[in-house]
Structure formats: structure tokens, C-alpha cells
Design an enzyme around this catalytic site. Structure first.
Site, PDB file in Angstrom:
ATOM      1  N   TYR A  53      23.833   6.882 -26.516  1.00 44.02           N
ATOM      2  CA  TYR A  53      23.717   7.227 -25.098  1.00 44.02           C
ATOM      3  C   TYR A  53      25.106   7.401 -24.519  1.00 44.02           C
ATOM      4  O   TYR A  53      26.108   7.085 -25.153  1.00 44.02           O
ATOM      5  CB  TYR A  53      22.962   6.126 -24.319  1.00 44.02           C
ATOM      6  CG  TYR A  53      23.768   4.860 -24.161  1.00 44.02           C
ATOM      7  CD1 TYR A  53      23.842   3.931 -25.198  1.00 44.02           C
ATOM      8  CD2 TYR A  53      24.490   4.601 -23.001  1.00 44.02           C
ATOM      9  CE1 TYR A  53      24.611   2.778 -25.068  1.00 44.02           C
ATOM     10  CE2 TYR A  53      25.255   3.449 -22.857  1.00 44.02           C
ATOM     11  CZ  TYR A  53      25.303   2.542 -23.900  1.00 44.02           C
ATOM     12  OH  TYR A  53      26.067   1.413 -23.773  1.00 44.02           O
ATOM     13  N   LYS A 192      31.618 -12.051 -21.876  1.00 44.05           N
ATOM     14  CA  LYS A 192      30.728 -11.210 -22.685  1.00 44.05           C
ATOM     15  C   LYS A 192      30.797 -11.741 -24.106  1.00 44.05           C
ATOM     16  O   LYS A 192      31.845 -11.709 -24.749  1.00 44.05           O
ATOM     17  CB  LYS A 192      31.141  -9.736 -22.632  1.00 44.05           C
ATOM     18  CG  LYS A 192      30.150  -8.851 -23.372  1.00 44.05           C
ATOM     19  CD  LYS A 192      30.366  -7.363 -23.157  1.00 44.05           C
ATOM     20  CE  LYS A 192      29.205  -6.613 -23.827  1.00 44.05           C
ATOM     21  NZ  LYS A 192      29.262  -5.163 -23.653  1.00 44.05           N
ATOM     22  N   GLU A 313      51.084 -27.855 -30.599  1.00 45.45           N
ATOM     23  CA  GLU A 313      52.047 -27.479 -31.644  1.00 45.45           C
ATOM     24  C   GLU A 313      53.209 -26.724 -31.017  1.00 45.45           C
ATOM     25  O   GLU A 313      54.340 -26.813 -31.456  1.00 45.45           O
ATOM     26  CB  GLU A 313      51.352 -26.617 -32.701  1.00 45.45           C
ATOM     27  CG  GLU A 313      50.551 -27.431 -33.710  1.00 45.45           C
ATOM     28  CD  GLU A 313      49.980 -26.549 -34.794  1.00 45.45           C
ATOM     29  OE1 GLU A 313      50.653 -26.272 -35.795  1.00 45.45           O
ATOM     30  OE2 GLU A 313      48.816 -26.112 -34.619  1.00 45.45           O
TER      31      GLU A 313
HETATM   32  N1  ASP Z   1      30.438   0.605 -22.570  1.00 48.82           N
HETATM   33  C1  ASP Z   1      29.502   0.239 -21.544  1.00 48.82           C
HETATM   34  C2  ASP Z   1      30.288  -0.108 -20.311  1.00 48.82           C
HETATM   35  O1  ASP Z   1      30.947  -1.118 -20.292  1.00 48.82           O
HETATM   36  C3  ASP Z   1      28.667  -0.900 -21.993  1.00 48.82           C
HETATM   37  C4  ASP Z   1      27.714  -1.453 -20.993  1.00 48.82           C
HETATM   38  O2  ASP Z   1      27.708  -1.159 -19.820  1.00 48.82           O
HETATM   39  O3  ASP Z   1      26.889  -2.311 -21.398  1.00 48.82           O
HETATM   40  O4  ASP Z   1      30.254   0.645 -19.378  1.00 48.82           O
END
Ligand code: ASP
Length: 356
Positions: A53, A192, A313
Site C-alpha cells: 500500500y 513503537k 562503565e
Molecule cells: N510508514 C507508515 C507511516 O509511518 C507506517 C504507518 O503509518 O503505520 O506513515
């Protein structure tokens, strides 16, 4: 007989009141502005069951119209700010969106903001806004993992729920939030965690701050860190942010990357260190040289969870560096860019990373 007509007239008055509330009820709904920036939630593909998409294809008015009953939650106005996959999000759009939000929320006619946004960099935009929005009214980001054309696209329900959060009187004072997959996360803590599953957004350290299920909003706890009305950061008159690069550490990583970043004009560098913000000896030496030359270097970690120790460290004071505390590299970069809008001592920079 007299009594019946008394009740009848009272009933009539009540019915008239109910009817007038139904007729004028719209004006009593909260006023929410939706700023659309693109992402998969506005994405479209050729097949409902195929994975290919393109992000940012559908406009905000069509997105709103696709959500049943959403206009019963609030008076909605959509603004198309951008229409990109969030891998193409930029500092310029951040500044535009933040300025627009500050203008909108300063008006008594706007009660909250929803931002539709790709998920790839959603946590970055949320964190940036969390630091520079000057209002305690709700600002809620949402998106989706499946494009609008997919079977079981979750964007419409996510948008419905995000509007419900922004419209809820309960939502004031929580800073900028991410509402997706029935969960509400704070900008500070959300990450995320997965490439494509719908449960990608999580706050593994502090936990989600609330839930929103078919528009029912519930909060569990306040977000971690200073934000919005208590933030010291401002973008008033700011047209760009200082360049800050991220260096991803690994076994035998090339120390000359530090010099390359400095030569390219970086005013700050975030090390996505191994383990507790570590890096190999050559990189550490290059970092020491960079901090002596006035470049701010922040040590974060490529490990998903846990804070970077100020004295581990690596002892930061020995190298002129600062610990990112528990911020991941991409959020540490944002905090560093904003911090570098003014001169700061290393100690003050460390304070900032602990407080925000
Ligand atoms: N690549 C997309 C974006 O960050 C992925 C998403 O929306 O889930 O716009």
C-alpha cells in the site's frame, strides 16, 4: 381533571426542553480540530488482503466521513497539514503543527486536538509536541497499522477513540497522548515496539496511562516527566532546530563516524549505545574530542528498555557527555535539539534529561 392537566402541562414543558436540547445539542459538544498528516491511516492499497500500500492517500474529510457516529462525539473540523508517510516527517512540519496547535488551543472555541499520523515516527512527533505545546487541553495522536483499504482496517475506530479522548473533560493535563488499539499512552513513554501488528504502541516502562474502548475514556495514572504547561521549551520565533545526529553503536563500529557528523555540521550527537550507553574505545575517544570542541553528546541505548547510568562503565563527567536517562535515541535527539536552542552547561543538560 385539574391535576391531570397540571401533569400534562408539566410533561409538555419537559418534552419541549428535551426537544430543544436535541435541536441545539450540537453547539454544546466540544470543538475538536483534527490535523491530518498522512500515514497508513490515510493509506490505500490495491487489494483488501494484500500487504502492499501507499501511505497518505486519503484526505481528512473522507477519513472523518468513514467513521460512523464520530460527529456525535464532538464538533469536528479537519485540516490537512501534510499527507506523507511519517518516515518523511520533518522538523518543518513539527514546527508548523506545534505553532498551529498553540494558536488553536489559545482560543476558547477549541477544546482539543487530534492528529492523524503515521506510526513510524509518531512517538517522535508526540514527544516534540509534549515539550512545546503551551496548553493543558488534550492533544491526541492516532494512526493505524492497516491502510484504509485493508480488511479489518483499524483506523476508523482509532480515529473515533482519539476524538473521544480529545473531547473528554477527563483528558486535561495529561500532556500529549497517543490513542491507538484501545490504549492511551503518554508521549514520554510510548514506543513503537513492532513493525506491523496493531498492538505496536506500548509503554513498557511506565505502562499505558489509560484506555479508550468504543469512546469510553478511563485514566489510570499521570504521565512521567515535565510537559506542556510546565515545560521550559518554547518554539516562539524558532524557524529551524540545531542539527543533531544519531550514531548507532555496534561491535567494531567506526569511530570516524563521530568526526563525519561534526564535520557535516552536527551541534549534537546522540549515541545509540550498546548496553548501558556504551561504545568502543575509539568511538569514546572521538566523542571526548567532540565534546571538548563544544559538540553536545548524549548517551542513549539501542537496548529497548532501561535507563543509562550517569556513572556506569562510562562516567559521563570524564567524557563531557550526558546520559539520556530512559529516553530512547530518537526522543533523546528531540530533547537535545530543543535544549541546544540556548547555551547550556553539561550539568544543566543532564538536569533536562532527568526532568523531561
Ligand atoms: N510508514 C507508515 C507511516 O509511518 C507506517 C504507518 O503509518 O503505520 O506513515
Amino acid at each position: 381533571m385539574k391535576k391531570i392537566s397540571f401533569y400534562a402541562s408539566n410533561f409538555l414543558v419537559v418534552m419541549l426542553l428535551v426537544a430543544s436540547t436535541i435541536v441545539t445539542g450540537q453547539t454544546k459538544l466540544p470543538n475538536i480540530v483534527i490535523l491530518a498528516t498522512g500515514g497508513t491511516i490515510a493509506g490505500a492499497g490495491a487489494s483488501a488482503t494484500g500487504s502492499a500500500y501507499t501511505s497518505g492517500q486519503v484526505k481528512i474529510d473522507a477519513m472523518i466521513d468513514a467513521v460512523p457516529n464520530i460527529r456525535q462525539l464532538a464538533n469536528l473540523k479537519g485540516e490537512q497539514v501534510a499527507n506523507v508517510g511519517s518516515q518523511d516527517m520533518s522538523v518543518k512540519v513539527w514546527l508548523d503543527v506545534a505553532n498551529r496547535i498553540n494558536t488553536l488551543l489559545a482560543s476558547k472555541d477549541v477544546d482539543g486536538i487530534v492528529i492523524t499520523h503515521g506510526t513510524d515516527t509518531q512517538e517522535e512527533t508526540a514527544y516534540f509536541l509534549n515539550l512545546v505545546v503551551k496548553s493543558d487541553k488534550p492533544v491526541v495522536l492516532t494512526g493505524s497499522m492497516r491502510p484504509s483499504t485493508a480488511l479489518s482496517a483499524e483506523g476508523p475506530l482509532n480515529l473515533y477513540n482519539a476524538v473521544a479522548v480529545a473531547a473528554s473533560p477527563k483528558s486535561k493535563g495529561y500532556g500529549v497522548m497517543v490513542a491507538m488499539n484501545d490504549e492511551i499512552h503518554s508521549a514520554h513513554s510510548v514506543k513503537k515496539m513492532m513493525t506491523t501488528p496493531v498492538q505496536t504502541f506500548q509503554s513498557p516502562e511506565e505502562g499505558m496511562i489509560g484506555s479508550v474502548v468504543f469512546g469510553e475514556v478511563d485514566f489510570f495514572h499521570k504521565p512521567h516527566g515535565l510537559h506542556t504547561t510546565s515545560s521550559e521549551f518554547s518554539i516562539d520565533g524558532v524557524k529551524s532546530l540545531p542539527r543533531v545526529d544519531i550514531l548507532y553503536a555496534c561491535a567494531d563500529s567506526s569511530p570516524d563516524l563521530v568526526d563525519l557528523m561534526v564535520k557535516a555540521g552536527a551541534k549534537g550527537i546522540v549515541i545509540a549505545g550498546v548496553g548501558d550507553g556504551n561504545m568502543n574505545a575509539g568511538t569514546l575517544e572521538a566523542v571526548k574530542k567532540a565534546t571538548k570542541a563544544g559538540v553536545a553528546v548524549v548517551r542513549a541505548s539501542r537496548v529497548p528498555l532501561g535507563a543509562v547510568l550517569i556513572k556506569g562503565e562510562i562516567v559521563d563527567a570524564d567524557y563531557g557527555t550526558v546520559s539520556a536517562d530512559e529516553l530512547n535515541p530518537q526522543k533523546a535527539r528531540i530533547l537535545l535539539m530543543l535544549s541546544l536552542l540556548k547555551d547550556r552547561s553539561r550539568e544543566d543538560l543532564q538536569r533536562v534529561f532527568i526532568e523531561y
